[in-house]
Structures are given as C-alpha cells and as structure tokens.
Design an enzyme around this catalytic site. Sequence first.
Site, PDB file in Angstrom:
ATOM      1  N   HIS A 136      28.053  53.933  83.449  1.00  0.00           N
ATOM      2  CA  HIS A 136      27.169  53.359  81.873  1.00  0.00           C
ATOM      3  C   HIS A 136      28.028  53.548  80.629  1.00  0.00           C
ATOM      4  O   HIS A 136      28.414  55.303  81.042  1.00  0.00           O
ATOM      5  CB  HIS A 136      26.335  53.239  81.702  1.00  0.00           C
ATOM      6  CG  HIS A 136      25.304  54.327  81.720  1.00  0.00           C
ATOM      7  ND1 HIS A 136      25.699  55.594  82.512  1.00  0.00           N
ATOM      8  CD2 HIS A 136      25.285  55.227  80.385  1.00  0.00           C
ATOM      9  CE1 HIS A 136      24.723  56.822  82.532  1.00  0.00           C
ATOM     10  NE2 HIS A 136      24.726  56.491  81.182  1.00  0.00           N
ATOM     11  N   ASP A 138      26.617  55.263  77.173  1.00  0.00           N
ATOM     12  CA  ASP A 138      25.382  54.509  76.574  1.00  0.00           C
ATOM     13  C   ASP A 138      25.305  53.868  75.467  1.00  0.00           C
ATOM     14  O   ASP A 138      26.626  53.738  74.785  1.00  0.00           O
ATOM     15  CB  ASP A 138      25.378  56.266  75.872  1.00  0.00           C
ATOM     16  CG  ASP A 138      25.652  57.081  76.532  1.00  0.00           C
ATOM     17  OD1 ASP A 138      24.495  57.201  77.624  1.00  0.00           O
ATOM     18  OD2 ASP A 138      25.810  58.342  76.448  1.00  0.00           O
ATOM     19  N   HIS A 291      29.949  57.301  82.312  1.00  0.00           N
ATOM     20  CA  HIS A 291      30.100  58.883  83.000  1.00  0.00           C
ATOM     21  C   HIS A 291      27.918  58.138  84.265  1.00  0.00           C
ATOM     22  O   HIS A 291      28.075  56.835  83.885  1.00  0.00           O
ATOM     23  CB  HIS A 291      29.595  59.268  82.213  1.00  0.00           C
ATOM     24  CG  HIS A 291      27.975  59.584  81.028  1.00  0.00           C
ATOM     25  ND1 HIS A 291      29.197  58.524  79.989  1.00  0.00           N
ATOM     26  CD2 HIS A 291      26.694  59.539  81.405  1.00  0.00           C
ATOM     27  CE1 HIS A 291      27.115  58.433  79.145  1.00  0.00           C
ATOM     28  NE2 HIS A 291      26.345  59.183  80.004  1.00  0.00           N
ATOM     29  N   ARG A 306      20.102  65.297  74.925  1.00  0.00           N
ATOM     30  CA  ARG A 306      21.562  64.591  74.287  1.00  0.00           C
ATOM     31  C   ARG A 306      20.900  64.017  72.658  1.00  0.00           C
ATOM     32  O   ARG A 306      19.682  63.795  72.459  1.00  0.00           O
ATOM     33  CB  ARG A 306      21.744  62.936  74.977  1.00  0.00           C
ATOM     34  CG  ARG A 306      23.021  62.392  74.844  1.00  0.00           C
ATOM     35  CD  ARG A 306      23.019  61.319  75.566  1.00  0.00           C
ATOM     36  NE  ARG A 306      22.171  60.057  75.309  1.00  0.00           N
ATOM     37  CZ  ARG A 306      21.773  59.293  75.805  1.00  0.00           C
ATOM     38  NH1 ARG A 306      22.244  58.554  77.161  1.00  0.00           N
ATOM     39  NH2 ARG A 306      21.152  58.117  74.666  1.00  0.00           N
TER      40      ARG A 306
END
Length: 336
Positions: A136, A138, A291, A306
Amino acid sequence: MNAPPALQAIGEWRSLACNGIAALGILNMTDTTAIDNVIPRADIVKRAACIGAEIRNVRLSGDLSDQVIGAINKVLLEHKVIFFRDQGHLDDAEQERFGLRLGKLVPHPTIGATKGNASILELDSARGGGRADQWHTDVTFVDAYPKISILRGVVIPPFGGDTVWSNTAAAYLDLPTPLQHLADELWAVHSNAYDYAVKSRATEADKKHFEEVFTGTIYETEHPVVRVHPETGERTLVLGNFVQRFVGVAEIRQPEAVRSVQSHITSPENTVRWSWQQGDIAIWDNRATQHYAVNDYGDQHRVVRRVTLDGDVPVGVDGRKSVSRIKSAKPQAKAA
C-alpha cells in the site's frame, strides 16, 4: 564481449528506471553539490539498485540546520526511502519536531493520533491493526494523502518484522509502452472500506479494529493511476491495497488490469528490504513508493511509531486532480 543491442537497450532502460531523477536530469549539478557540501557522499550508502539509501553520521532532531534538512529532502527525492540507524534519542515529541522541518504534521483521518501528539500513529503488533502486511501507499483513500511518512522502530522482535518498499516511479518507466499509455489514462477508486477478507492472517482484534476504528468513517476517492510528482516531475503509479476498481474498465477485466500494473511495482528487482533495529528511522516519499510490513515474526512483540506530513492533491498526466466522492460516518449499531 558486448551484449546484443536488444539486451543493451533493456539494460539502459532498467538503469534509467532505477536511477530515476538522477538519470532524468531532474537532480541537477547544483542539487548534487549542495548535498555533497552537507552530507558526504561516503555517508550515503545505497541499499538496492532501484530504491533506498542509508544515511550515516547524522543525528536527527528538530534543531538541524536548514542546509542539512534540505540535503535530506534531496536524498529522499533521489532514493525514495532513506534509513538512519542509532536514533534512540528520539522520543515522540522529537520525532514530530523533526517531522515539522519537512512539512506539516497530519494525523490519520480515521485512527487519529496518540494522546498528546499531533500526528503519531502507533502500530503495535499486540493490538488490532498493528500489522500492515499488504502492499500500500499510506492513506490513498483521501485526496491529499501524505507526502512523507517517518517511521521509528520502538520495540523490534529478535527475528522477522522487516519492511519492504518499492519505487513506483521506476515501475512506471518499466511498463511496456502500450501499458504506460493505458495507465496514463486510467483512474482508480480508492477506499478504506476495502475487501479486508483477503487478509488471511487477520486476528479477531484486527477485524474489530477494522470495523470499529479504521472504517469508522468511510472514504472513497478517485485518483489518476499515474500522478505527476509535484517536486520532481516524475510519473508515479498510484495503486495498492486501497484500490477498489478502475473507472471505466469492464468488471470482468478489473482483477487482470490491476495485477498487470501492480506486478511491476512489487517486482523484487524494484524493492528494498530493511531489517529493523531499535532506534532506526525510515523516511519515505509516499508519493513515489509502496511498502509492505512483513508479518513473519509470530507472537513476538513489534511496535513502530509513524509521523505523516500533509500532501497535496495528485494531478494526473492530463492535468486533472483527484476527487473525493464519499466521506460518511458508518452507522453505529444500537446497544441491546
């Protein structure tokens, strides 16, 4: 002995795709000199041919000079994802202070941020939603999805738990010319209410988190399959697990069309794999990468945090911008 002309051409094309903005001349001599004057080239170590570099001997903080921040951003644009070891001095607050030097902090649209922070999203393997084991980019289910993500290793298992990134700009250049032309014209619908049933390793806690938190508000956005990168001018592919369907493509051809393009993105030759250590930082250009967090560490504990930085609305090859179609709160079940 020289390679046959056809093989030479393939090699040159692969080199162009993997070298990206450097090969295309977008990273000019002034940019390269500016990097060299701040971060020695010996401290920038490539981790794979097409994507990824480790930067050594830099202590990240919100107090770095403008010159160092500018050099970090240029290296990021060139290599798409960059890594820093031994950043254990960073806590949540300092991770956000550093993030602010690269852009505006933005929380996750449905999960929000951890208490007391502006943007920190904690991914804890012991809780629902903590294992992002699908390819995906983000938050592509919103229009202006994040431009940069900054991930910090907090608790790292003794084995497994690597993350893999792919270069969507190189993947675009690697497409056969007819498929490039098709991709230039395609649009795709992205939503956070995707088919979660395909996650074979999902636990009951994962399913509960998906139903009650991750999809508490339903988003649906149409993006061009190929966007023009706002800083480099590269064409990058916008796909991943949030894609529901292509616009205007017959239903019977949907899975075939998605797989055909996505397979170029996730080709092993187009990826870099990072083995985490506690205190590591990974920063990626979310406009030019996908990623995958490898879920191979069993019941071992893994926690990463994150920070995301606000992005702009993607622009397609034809100049049209992405459009959000749906944003609605999911009806709540009545208490018994």
